[in-house]
Design a protein around this motif. Sequence first.
Motif, PDB file in Angstrom:
ATOM      1  N   LYS A  39      -2.792  71.641  40.103  1.00  0.00           N
ATOM      2  CA  LYS A  39      -3.699  70.861  39.257  1.00  0.00           C
ATOM      3  C   LYS A  39      -2.944  69.931  38.309  1.00  0.00           C
ATOM      4  O   LYS A  39      -3.435  68.851  37.969  1.00  0.00           O
ATOM      5  N   LEU A  40      -1.750  70.344  37.907  1.00  0.00           N
ATOM      6  CA  LEU A  40      -0.975  69.538  36.962  1.00  0.00           C
ATOM      7  C   LEU A  40      -0.007  68.575  37.659  1.00  0.00           C
ATOM      8  O   LEU A  40       0.809  67.927  37.007  1.00  0.00           O
ATOM      9  N   GLY A  41      -0.091  68.494  38.970  1.00  0.00           N
ATOM     10  CA  GLY A  41       0.726  67.525  39.690  1.00  0.00           C
ATOM     11  C   GLY A  41       2.092  68.024  40.100  1.00  0.00           C
ATOM     12  O   GLY A  41       2.927  67.238  40.575  1.00  0.00           O
ATOM     13  N   ILE A  42       2.360  69.310  39.935  1.00  0.00           N
ATOM     14  CA  ILE A  42       3.610  69.894  40.432  1.00  0.00           C
ATOM     15  C   ILE A  42       3.411  70.215  41.906  1.00  0.00           C
ATOM     16  O   ILE A  42       2.481  70.930  42.266  1.00  0.00           O
ATOM     17  N   ARG A  43       4.266  69.677  42.746  1.00  0.00           N
ATOM     18  CA  ARG A  43       4.088  69.879  44.183  1.00  0.00           C
ATOM     19  C   ARG A  43       4.481  71.298  44.579  1.00  0.00           C
ATOM     20  O   ARG A  43       5.606  71.755  44.294  1.00  0.00           O
TER      21      ARG A  43
END
Length: 625
Positions: free
Chosen positions: A80-84
Amino acid sequence: MELGAYLPFLGTLVGGLVSLWLFRMAARLGVIYQLYHKIDAQSPCYGGELVAEVLRAHKIRFLFTLVGGHISPILVACEKLGIRVIDTRHEVTAVFAADAVARLSGTIGVAAVTAGPGLTNTVTAVKNAQMAESPVLLIGGASATLLQGRGALQDIDQLALFKPLCKFCASVRTVREIVPVLRKALAISQSGTPGPVFVEFPIDILYPYHLVQKEFSPMGSPKGIMGKIINWYLQNHLNNLFAGAWEPQVVSPLPVRIPQASSQQVQKSCELLSRAKKPVFVLGSQVTLPPTPAETLRTALETLRIPCFLGGMARGMLGRDCPFHIRQNRREALKDADLIILAGTVCDFRLSYGRILSRRSKIIAVNRDRKQLLKNSDIFWKPTIAIQGDAGSFILNLSEVLKGYSCPQTWIQRLKEEDIKKEEANRKKGDEKTVQHLNPLKVLHLVDDALAEDSLIVADGGDFVGSAAYIVKPRGPLRWLDPGAFGTLGVGGGFALGAKLCRPETEVWIIYGDGSLGYSIAEFDTFSRHKTPVIALVGNDACWSQISREQVPIFGSNIACNLAYCDYHVIAEGFGGKGFLVTRKEESTMSAIIREAQQECQKGKAILINVLIGKTNFREGSISV
C-alpha cells in the motif's frame, strides 16, 4: 526495648515493600502505562502499517519474502505504501536478494519470512551476510505473545537461533515498540562494521485490535474468582498490546556511526607511501561501503595510480583494462612489494592467513572491524600501521594529501607485463581440446568477449566459477557479486534477483556451476513472475569438480561427486524462461548463441545457457577446504 515497639516500623516496612511489589507488577503488566495512554479499540489500524512506515522512511524500495500468515499484515501494508514486495520460492533466496540490494544500493536490504521453518530456512543466508558484512534486516513472524513457549504452531526460541548471527536481535512485545525497535535495528545494521539484524514480530502485534480481541475473548462467561482473574489478565494484556499504539512517533532514520582513520594515521601512511618504491593496494569488499561512492573511490585510485589487486565486491572497481589493475601473480607481487596497503582485506585463507606477505614489507591495514583488522597478526604477519576505520574514506584521504604523487613506473610496468603474460597463457589454455565436450576456459573467454559494458556478474559455484574469476572481467565498480568469505553455494538466484531490481536496465549474468545451480533453479519462476530477466550460464560437467579434483587423487574414489548431464535448460523453460543447450556440436556457433540469448533477455525472458564442459587442469592444486 520491647518487640512491640518495633511493630509499627515493621508494619510500615512490610506495607512499603508490598506497595513497591504491587507497583512493579502493575508497571510490568502495563497497568500504569495504560492510565496515561489511549487504547483505541475501534481503530482499523494495525502494526504491519507501522512496520511499512518505518521502512518507507528509510527509503526501502524492496521487501523480499515467502508469504506466511504470521507476516501478511507487513506485506499488505508495504504494498500500500509503494514498497515493492517480491516473493521467492525459498526463504533463503529472499535473504540473498536483500543482501544483494544492500551491497549494490548502499542502503539496507530487507527480507520478511514467517515463523519457525520460515526463519530456520534463512540461517545460511544470514550467516553469509554476517561474514560478508552486509547490512540486512530480517523480519520474522512469531507466535502470539501469550502463546510463546506453550506449544503453539511453529513456535521456537528464534532469538537464540539468531543472536550468534546478528549484530542486534529483538522481539517486539507491544505495538508501540514497533517504531523505536525497528529504527534502532536499522541504524545498528549500518553502523560500524555492517551486518544483519533480526526483529521478531509476534502475530498479535501486527493485526488490528478487533481481530486480536477475538482470539483473547473467553469461550463463555468467567466462573469463580479464578475465572475472573484470568479474564482480567487477558483483557489487560490485550489493552497493553495496543496502549499508545497510534500516537505520533518519529520514523526517520537514526544517525549511522562509521569509524574513520585519524589525521595522524593518514599522515603517517602518506609518509610511508611517499618513500615506497614498490607499493601495492589489496582492496576488499569494505571499500565499496558508504559513505564513499564507488565512482569517487575509483577516481581516487586513478589519481594515486598504485598497482591494485581487487577482491570480493571490489572486483571491477577499475574497469576492464586499467593499466595499474593487476589480476594475476598476486603471491609473487606481494612477496616483492616494499609497502602493502590492505584496504578492507582480511588475512584469512584468501591471503594464506598472512603467510604470503613479506616480513620485509611495511604493511598498512585498514578495516572497520578490529578482529578482522588484526586477524593472524600474532602469527604470520604484523601491521606497521593498523587503522580501525573506513577503508574507502581512508583511500580518499590519501589521494587528497598526496596530490602530485607518482608511483614508480618501472614497478607498474613490470607487474603489468607479467600480468599480460599470464592472461595470454590462460587464453592459450582455453584453445586446448578437452577429452569430451567444451573447454570451460574457452567458454568463459567467449562470454567475457560478449559481455555488455553495463553487465553485472553474479558468481555462484566452485570449480567453474573459480576459473571465471581469472578470466571474466567486470566492466566497472559494483558489477561483481560473489558470496564472500563464507563461500556459500546457492546465492545465484537471490543475488541476481536483487541485482536486476536495483539495476533494471543492466544485463545481469549468473555464472553457475551445475552443482550450485540446483539450489536456486526454481527461482526462474520468480524471474518470470516478477519480470526480472537475467542470463544464467551453467558450466555443466556432471560433477562436483572442486571436490573431486582432490578426493580422487587422495582416496582413489569419486563417491558422492558425480552428477548427471541434466537438461537444466528444459527446467528453466518449465518455469517460464528460455533455455539453450550448447555441446561440442555448437562450439563454432557459441558466440552467436550468446548473442541470441542476450536478445531474448532484452525481450523479457530469463535465460539459461546449459553448456556441457570437459575437464582441464587449469586450477589443479587449488583447495576446497
